[in-house]
Design an enzyme around this catalytic site. Sequence first.
Site, short mmCIF file in Angstrom:
data_model
loop_
_atom_site.label_atom_id
_atom_site.label_comp_id
_atom_site.label_asym_id
_atom_site.label_seq_id
_atom_site.Cartn_x
_atom_site.Cartn_y
_atom_site.Cartn_z
CG HIS A 42 -0.08 0.01 2.51
ND1 HIS A 42 0.24 -1.14 3.20
CD2 HIS A 42 0.53 1.02 3.18
CE1 HIS A 42 1.00 -0.84 4.22
NE2 HIS A 42 1.20 0.46 4.25
CG HIS A 129 7.54 5.01 0.51
ND1 HIS A 129 7.33 6.09 1.34
CD2 HIS A 129 7.53 3.92 1.32
CE1 HIS A 129 7.22 5.68 2.58
NE2 HIS A 129 7.33 4.37 2.61
P1 2AM Z 1 6.08 2.46 5.39
O1 2AM Z 1 5.31 1.93 4.25
O2 2AM Z 1 6.79 3.70 5.07
O3 2AM Z 1 6.95 1.44 6.05
C1 2AM Z 1 1.70 0.29 8.52
O4 2AM Z 1 2.56 -0.12 9.52
C2 2AM Z 1 2.29 1.40 7.71
O5 2AM Z 1 2.50 2.53 8.53
C3 2AM Z 1 3.62 1.01 7.13
O6 2AM Z 1 3.47 0.83 5.74
C4 2AM Z 1 4.56 2.12 7.48
O7 2AM Z 1 5.01 2.88 6.41
C5 2AM Z 1 3.76 3.11 8.24
N1 2AM Z 1 4.49 3.59 9.41
C6 2AM Z 1 4.97 4.83 9.57
N2 2AM Z 1 5.53 4.98 10.76
C7 2AM Z 1 5.45 3.79 11.38
C8 2AM Z 1 5.87 3.31 12.64
N3 2AM Z 1 6.47 4.08 13.55
N4 2AM Z 1 5.63 2.02 12.92
C9 2AM Z 1 5.02 1.21 12.02
N5 2AM Z 1 4.58 1.62 10.83
C10 2AM Z 1 4.79 2.89 10.51
#
Ligand code: 2AM
Length: 190
Positions: A42, A129
Amino acid sequence: MRCFVAIELPDDVRAALARSQASLRQRAPRADLRWVDAAGLHVTLKFLGEVAEDRLSALTDALRAAVAPHAALALAVAGLGGFPSLGRPRVLWAGIPTGVAELGRLAAAVERALAPLGFPPESRPFRGHVTIARVRSPRGIGRIAAAIRAGGDVDFGRWTATDVVLFQSRLRPSGAVYEPLARFALANHS
Ligand code: 2AM
């Protein structure tokens, strides 16, 4: 419950990303990565963390209002890279080369709408991204980086995103499982 706000990818884009994940995995079988399951790929707009169940209706009201004025988004996914860099990545991602400005405005609107509910804005600028893998340790990462560099700017496809989704993330031993809790329609003007 642990929640985040995201844009879903269509099946063909997820399938193209899954093929790329499989090919990278094959080229660097010793790399210590946790690959994101294709079903869960996603574009995150905002990570919320823990949300109390009694805050859900205020949250969904705020998201609906924030999302509604924004037009459906023409998006593309292409190219692979690493955060903070491909040389020393913590995360491997696929890029969003099209619709970046609109996506950034939507993410900013979501942030503004949620700040009054106690979800602090990110300190880092938004960079749209799709996370395809998380790096557990640097073992074998050089071969992954080389394979990504050699692969050039792979195109994973394009689509028009018509809604934004509030997801619940359930952490399981096998990895996180993402379940849609609510959907918020983008406006259908262009
Ligand atoms: P990412 O795609 O940039 O890794 C679900 O966990 C989504 O939330 C992930 O896709 C992640 O983004 C985002 N996310 C952002 N900050 C986070 C954090 N501190 N812990 C876990 N997920 C985070």
